[in-house]
Every structure is written in structure tokens, then in C-alpha cells.
Design a protein around this motif. Sequence first.
Motif, short mmCIF file in Angstrom:
data_model
loop_
_atom_site.label_atom_id
_atom_site.label_comp_id
_atom_site.label_asym_id
_atom_site.label_seq_id
_atom_site.Cartn_x
_atom_site.Cartn_y
_atom_site.Cartn_z
N SER A 84 0.87 -1.21 -0.09
CA SER A 84 0.03 0.03 -0.18
C SER A 84 0.86 1.34 0.12
N ASP A 85 2.25 1.02 -0.39
CA ASP A 85 3.07 2.26 -0.50
C ASP A 85 3.38 2.71 -1.58
N ASP A 86 2.64 3.93 -2.04
CA ASP A 86 2.95 4.45 -3.38
C ASP A 86 4.15 4.63 -3.72
N ALA A 87 5.25 5.20 -2.91
CA ALA A 87 6.55 5.35 -3.00
C ALA A 87 7.45 4.21 -3.40
N PHE A 88 6.93 2.97 -2.85
CA PHE A 88 7.50 1.98 -3.30
C PHE A 88 7.20 1.37 -4.65
N TYR A 89 5.85 1.76 -5.12
CA TYR A 89 5.31 1.53 -6.62
C TYR A 89 6.28 2.22 -7.45
N VAL A 90 6.37 3.61 -7.17
CA VAL A 90 7.07 4.72 -7.93
C VAL A 90 8.82 4.18 -8.23
N SER A 91 9.02 3.51 -7.03
CA SER A 91 10.55 3.05 -7.04
C SER A 91 10.69 1.92 -8.02
N LEU A 92 9.49 0.87 -7.84
CA LEU A 92 9.69 -0.22 -8.74
C LEU A 92 9.45 0.06 -10.13
N LYS A 93 8.53 0.82 -10.58
CA LYS A 93 8.23 1.37 -11.82
C LYS A 93 9.79 1.91 -12.59
N GLY A 124 16.60 11.40 -5.35
CA GLY A 124 15.44 10.80 -5.56
C GLY A 124 14.16 11.90 -5.93
N GLY A 125 14.70 13.14 -6.07
CA GLY A 125 13.74 13.93 -6.38
C GLY A 125 13.59 14.29 -7.89
N PRO A 126 12.74 15.17 -8.39
CA PRO A 126 11.96 16.09 -7.77
C PRO A 126 10.64 15.24 -7.26
N TYR A 127 10.36 15.48 -5.82
CA TYR A 127 9.31 14.79 -5.11
C TYR A 127 9.31 13.44 -5.27
N GLY A 128 10.48 12.90 -5.15
CA GLY A 128 10.53 11.33 -5.00
C GLY A 128 10.30 10.66 -6.33
N SER A 129 10.19 11.58 -7.55
CA SER A 129 9.85 10.89 -8.98
C SER A 129 11.27 10.01 -9.55
N SER A 130 12.16 10.02 -8.95
CA SER A 130 13.41 9.58 -9.53
C SER A 130 13.96 8.44 -8.61
N ARG A 131 13.08 8.24 -7.38
CA ARG A 131 13.68 7.04 -6.55
C ARG A 131 13.76 5.58 -7.44
N VAL A 132 14.80 4.80 -6.85
CA VAL A 132 14.69 3.61 -7.35
C VAL A 132 14.79 2.51 -5.92
#
Length: 274
Positions: free
Chosen positions: A42-51, A217-225
Motif C-alpha cells: 500500500s506504499d505509493d513510493a514503493f510502486y514509483v521506485s519499482l516502476k 530521489g527528487g523531484p518529489y520522489g519521482s526518480s527514486r529506485v
Amino acid sequence: MVMFTVYVLLPILQSIRISLYDWDGLGAMRWVGFGNYAELLSDDAFYVSLKNNLLWLALYLLAIPFGLATALFLNQTVFGIRLYKSLFFFPFVISQVVVGLIFTWFYAPDFGLLSALIKTLTGADIAVLADERFVTFGIIAAGLWPQAAYCMILYLTGLNTLNPEQVEAARMDGARGLAMLWHIVLPQLRPATFIALVVTVIGALRSFDLVSIMTAGGPYGSSRVLSYYMFEQALSEYGFRMGYGAAIAVVLFAIMMIFISLFLVRLLSRERGA
């Protein structure tokens, strides 16, 4: 075997164990079972990182054909070829931190070469590393530069071990150009291709240093892995959630093992067939 067990196998098992606890790294460990993994779902940041990791994986594989093309070019006997080899080899020997800084300056909206070129062609200012649409692609491009150089080295080594009798026989049969490459050269480069695939997949999935240096990881966490998100959760100001970070690490390890296992199975099946 002792070194491998102590420094590889035991830490892997320890990470899996820690992922089953709620722990800040210093205090008492509280058993939560698969609670950390349930939270990941249920963690949106995890799914962004996975994508982003999947995007890294898909585009990072371009390093293999780039490296092969460069190796084929550098395998020629022409004037100044040693200088060309040194220039193409250069990205591999410099630190990833330096690569990240070079591309950060390259993308800089006020003085960067790429930004100046885009502005000249389109009249628009684009800050690559500050735009959620382009930031991940910009970091991947930075990573492809040294990774293609590494694949080039693998293929150059493989080209030096080609069977000259097969090459000569193919020439006598009229094989030239793409026919020679596809039927004679590439089959003999399979070991180099396998190593390039494994190393490139591992590099794509663990892509931490460039993300840390170029955008954090920015901007706004969009480049996290996943590797950077693991660091944020386990070892940064987010609260030292060692258990949650270990759960992310276990997921990343599982993805990596799936891809490497597929490559190994395919390689072994080919060898058995041969």
C-alpha cells in the motif's frame, strides 16, 4: 567458501530476518512477521521506485548493443585505434560520482550544454533533472555511458578469442557483413553476452549512486529506485526503519535473482543442446 558464507550468505539471511521485525537499528526488535511486506503493498513510493527500476532495466539493456557496436568498431586495424580505445574506455575507469556530476552539469538549465542545445533548437528551457517527465531518463542516460564502456571491454575480449578457422571458412563461403556477424561472430560471443547481461541487469537494479548524486530521489520522489528508497527508509532522517528497509532489500534481491536465474537456465540449456 568461508569468505563467501560470512560476507554474502549470512548477510542475505540476516536481511531476511530483519525484514520480519520493526527495528530502528539500536533498540529492541519487535516481531511483525510479514507486516513490513504488507505495508509495501500500500506504499505509493514503493510502486514509483519499482516502476523506475523496471524502466532502468529496460533501457539499461541498450548498453549491450552499444557496447557491441563500439567493440566491433574498435576491433579494426586503423590509424590511431589505441587513442580511440582509450577514449571509449575512459568512462569505465572514472567514479560513478564523477559521472553523476558531469551529467548534472551537462543537464544544468543555466549553463549546461544539453539545455543550451535544446533552447537553440526549440526556444524552450528544459531542466531535465527538475522535471518529473524526464528526470529518470536523464539519470539512465548517465548510467549508460560507463555501462556501455564495460560491455565494450567484454566484447573486445571476446573478439580477440574468435576461432579464426571458422571466420576464414565463412569468408570462403561468401559470408560478409551482417551474415558474418549473425552466424559466425555472435554465436562465439555468447559467453561475453551472458556476462554483459548479468552485470547490466545487476547494475540497473541496484542503481543507487547516480540517483543519490544527481537528484537524491527528487523531484518529489519521482526518480527514486528501490535501492535508494531502501536507504531512505533504513538509514536516513525518515526514522531509521531498518526492518522496512530490509523488506525493500529482500524484494530487490528477489527480482535480481529471478532475472539471473532465467539467464542461467537459458545458458545451461543451450550448452546441453550444444
